[in-house]
Scaffold this active site. Sequence first.
Site, short mmCIF file in Angstrom:
data_model
loop_
_atom_site.label_atom_id
_atom_site.label_comp_id
_atom_site.label_asym_id
_atom_site.label_seq_id
_atom_site.Cartn_x
_atom_site.Cartn_y
_atom_site.Cartn_z
N GLY A 185 70.41 81.02 68.11
CA GLY A 185 71.70 81.22 67.45
C GLY A 185 72.08 80.03 66.61
N GLY A 186 71.18 79.04 66.52
CA GLY A 186 71.42 77.86 65.69
C GLY A 186 71.08 78.13 64.24
N ASP A 231 64.32 79.85 73.08
CA ASP A 231 65.57 79.36 72.51
C ASP A 231 65.30 77.94 72.02
OD1 ASP A 231 68.36 79.05 71.97
OD2 ASP A 231 68.59 78.03 73.90
N MET A 280 77.73 79.79 75.50
CA MET A 280 76.52 79.68 76.31
C MET A 280 76.73 80.18 77.73
SD MET A 280 74.16 78.71 74.29
CE MET A 280 75.04 79.78 73.13
N LYS A 284 69.87 88.38 70.34
CA LYS A 284 68.52 88.01 70.78
C LYS A 284 67.74 89.22 71.29
CE LYS A 284 69.31 83.10 71.30
NZ LYS A 284 69.31 81.90 72.16
N ASP A 329 68.16 78.51 77.91
CA ASP A 329 69.16 77.93 78.83
C ASP A 329 70.46 78.70 78.88
OD1 ASP A 329 71.50 76.13 77.15
OD2 ASP A 329 69.79 76.89 76.04
N THR A 338 72.97 84.12 76.27
CA THR A 338 72.37 84.96 75.24
C THR A 338 70.87 85.10 75.42
OG1 THR A 338 72.18 83.07 73.74
CG2 THR A 338 74.18 84.41 73.55
N ASP A 374 68.18 75.24 71.01
CA ASP A 374 69.16 74.25 71.46
C ASP A 374 69.18 74.17 72.99
OD1 ASP A 374 70.02 73.69 68.84
OD2 ASP A 374 71.33 75.43 68.87
#
Length: 319
Positions: free
Chosen positions: A200-201, A110, A142, A248, A269, A272, A112
């Site tokens: 997801g960013g 991931d 999140m 994901k 973190d 997801t 972010d």
Amino acid sequence: MFPAPAPILATTARRFALRSLPSLAAAQQSLTQSSFFIATLPPSRNPINPAPSTAMRLYSSTPQPQSPIPDGNSILASYQQQPTSSSPLMGNNISLAMETLARANAVCFDVDSTVITEEGIDVLADTLGKGPEVSAWTSKAMDGNIKFEDALAARLDIIRPSRKDIEKCLEMHPLRLSPGVDTLVEALQKRGTEVFLVSGGFRLMIEPVAEVLGVKKDHVYANTILFDESGNYAGFDATEPTSADQGKPKALRMIKEKYGFEKMVMVGDGATDAQACPPADAFIGFGGVVVREAVKEKACWFVEDFEMMIDIVNKYRST
């Protein structure tokens, strides 16, 4: 040992064997000719990642002669016999995670609050004066309290960023790498393990991070913001696998099928990220920026720094 985080330009200079300064410049110019850079935040100035303790320096980041891979219980036992790391041993199946990391053909990160020390969309919202409103939606997503696609759409509707807004954001607030992540990625790549960024960013904000880390552009799975001819916000590409809940796991299945990887690890973190195991063979939860209890409970192994992961990667060659 890896040194206390320094600006990424210094880190890049230390790693000329992998990347040249022109490639870093290309990453800096990927949106426009505006200059921005990605940096690691010095620990003394970083409220999230404090200066490393003595315990954080127990494990060497220097590549070692790689050993045959023992079973996970033996790997775990070797760390239980050592002095405690700054990241205590936590998780539902630590031995599985350690052995899978030792044998991994691919590791997916991931971005972010894992690869970087912030949530990119929250940084963007802050620069546009919409920070608190968007941050609340991010926390819900999140923590797994709302479908990701609903949170993504709601946040983008609030900020409606233009291409210029994103460029200005990156100029005003350079993204910062989490301490040690560059060392971990480099160790994985030297070992022959493929590294992917699955986020997801937003692709426009993540591709420069990938460039600095030496991650191939086609190894980035992220969301695409759409703009009209004038550069104004026009929505997002809903066909990207990471644009929806369970995105994901879908992205990791695509990666596994495309490349035929036998052993894959997901590191992240958020809720997801935990969803991505399976198809990942192990999920390593990361709490170096923020600890999410729901993620901690689901993680095979939960870490608060990358030290022990680096040590395992340097010790064992994937099969």
